[in-house]
Design an enzyme around this catalytic site. Sequence first.
Site, PDB file in Angstrom:
ATOM      1  N   GLU A   1     -74.242  41.324   3.458  1.00  0.00           N
ATOM      2  CA  GLU A   1     -73.104  40.978   3.741  1.00  0.00           C
ATOM      3  C   GLU A   1     -72.380  41.473   1.889  1.00  0.00           C
ATOM      4  O   GLU A   1     -73.810  41.273   1.019  1.00  0.00           O
ATOM      5  CB  GLU A   1     -72.551  39.046   2.780  1.00  0.00           C
ATOM      6  CG  GLU A   1     -73.098  38.396   4.171  1.00  0.00           C
ATOM      7  CD  GLU A   1     -72.388  37.199   4.041  1.00  0.00           C
ATOM      8  OE1 GLU A   1     -71.678  37.036   3.126  1.00  0.00           O
ATOM      9  OE2 GLU A   1     -73.785  36.313   4.505  1.00  0.00           O
TER      10      GLU A   1
ATOM     11  N   GLU B   1     -60.292  35.279   7.814  1.00  0.00           N
ATOM     12  CA  GLU B   1     -60.528  33.890   8.265  1.00  0.00           C
ATOM     13  C   GLU B   1     -59.613  32.618   7.686  1.00  0.00           C
ATOM     14  O   GLU B   1     -60.247  32.209   6.622  1.00  0.00           O
ATOM     15  CB  GLU B   1     -61.798  33.569   8.145  1.00  0.00           C
ATOM     16  CG  GLU B   1     -63.088  34.660   9.284  1.00  0.00           C
ATOM     17  CD  GLU B   1     -64.544  34.474   9.235  1.00  0.00           C
ATOM     18  OE1 GLU B   1     -64.984  33.771   9.196  1.00  0.00           O
ATOM     19  OE2 GLU B   1     -65.602  34.923   8.079  1.00  0.00           O
TER      20      GLU B   1
END
Length: 457
Positions: free
Chosen positions: A265, A319
Amino acid sequence: MNYVLPFFSISSITMAGLLIIFSTGAEASIGVNYGTLANNLPPPQQVAEFLLHSTVINRIRLFDTDPHILQAFANTGIAITVTVPNDQIPHLTNLSSAKQWISDQIQPHFPSTNIIRILVGNEVISTANHLLIRTLIPAMQSLHTALVSTSLHRRIQISTPHSLGILTNTTPPSSAKFRRGYDTNVLKPLLSFLRSTSSPFVVNPYPFFGYSIETLDFALFRPNPGLFDQHPKLLYTNMLDAQLDSVYSAMDKLGFSDVEIVIGEIGWPSEGDIDQIGVDVATAAEFNKNVVTRVNSGTGTPLMPNRTFETYIFALFNENLKSGPTSERNFGIFRSDLTPIYDIGILRPTFRSSNPENNTATPVRASPEKRWCVTKAGAETVALQRNIDYVCGLGLDCRPINEGGLCFLPNTVKAHSEYAMNLYYQTMEKHEFDCDFDNTGEITTIDPSYGNCEYQA
């Protein structure tokens, strides 16, 4: 200025980011972490078709094994990494449970869905949960044994991602080592397992969580004084290189410098709280584009020269159900309607945003009168190969998808079939039935051309 490199644990953050693979002497491939902590996301089938036809992304990482997503990506050829949630780790130390997990979660989808890696947990060591840490390696070993029993161990890797909180003494990078207590008791046997199974060591480096106002240019790959490492006489001009070499140094001290490193990530938010410096659309675009350029360049790092890196940039979507500061909900590069928040060079030409700093950027589509024939998501590989054989057997010009041709890469049945099907459709009278191909084709107004590979219209 000598920059200190603070490494923050972000185990509470479940992110969705882009992927780029670290290997020696090869071009990095780009993928995306696909997180689903939102209530406004498009259906998985739509996401799969968008990534396949409108971007150059060829890998995704999931934070679970959602069967709807795995099914949506069937027969796309896109490489999938799945994740075992942290709370399931202790249960999977039992071999019978591990075999059942593989049977339930992997085998129903493989090989039509190209699952390449199982990540066991997320930043487990940084949780400081003794039960999870104690059972992590046994669970990984049980899952590997389960893969061996089904002859999948040569197709699917087992690993686990780490925050950089596992490191200490990170300035300068050559002095970095794993934290005492975890080094020989956890990370050494973990690295031994990864070496024996030809699996990568996955890390989540986030310059965003380590920068200050003084080190912002260093984090963003801008001109800066750099960080000089006196021992190897090396100059670091950006924080990512320094973070990666800190990981390498720690691995080298345990004798595992040969184990591949994958960036699980990495990303930068496009919106933050009012007091955050360097958090906006332009800066996020700048950082992520520079990351893609850097890991694709083949330059490598000072201690790992001439390498590219498998990297998952964070994230596919914003999100909106995440907790925490505003930035946590704004790492996405696409909105829920699949328009780009900014472009970092992963869009095919007809979807390129003309202004990466414009928060209202919309895709540039082909003119309405043009149509192309493309493969349907979910089409079986055997059927697509028949399409290639049929079209090229007619004597149509399939040279672009032959080795050395402009459309040979990616060298997949799906990509070659799509070119051949469109060639047939354009050569015929462009009726809908010319793109049927036993229900494996569909017509689109989005130009599937990419790079120097041009699809007829």
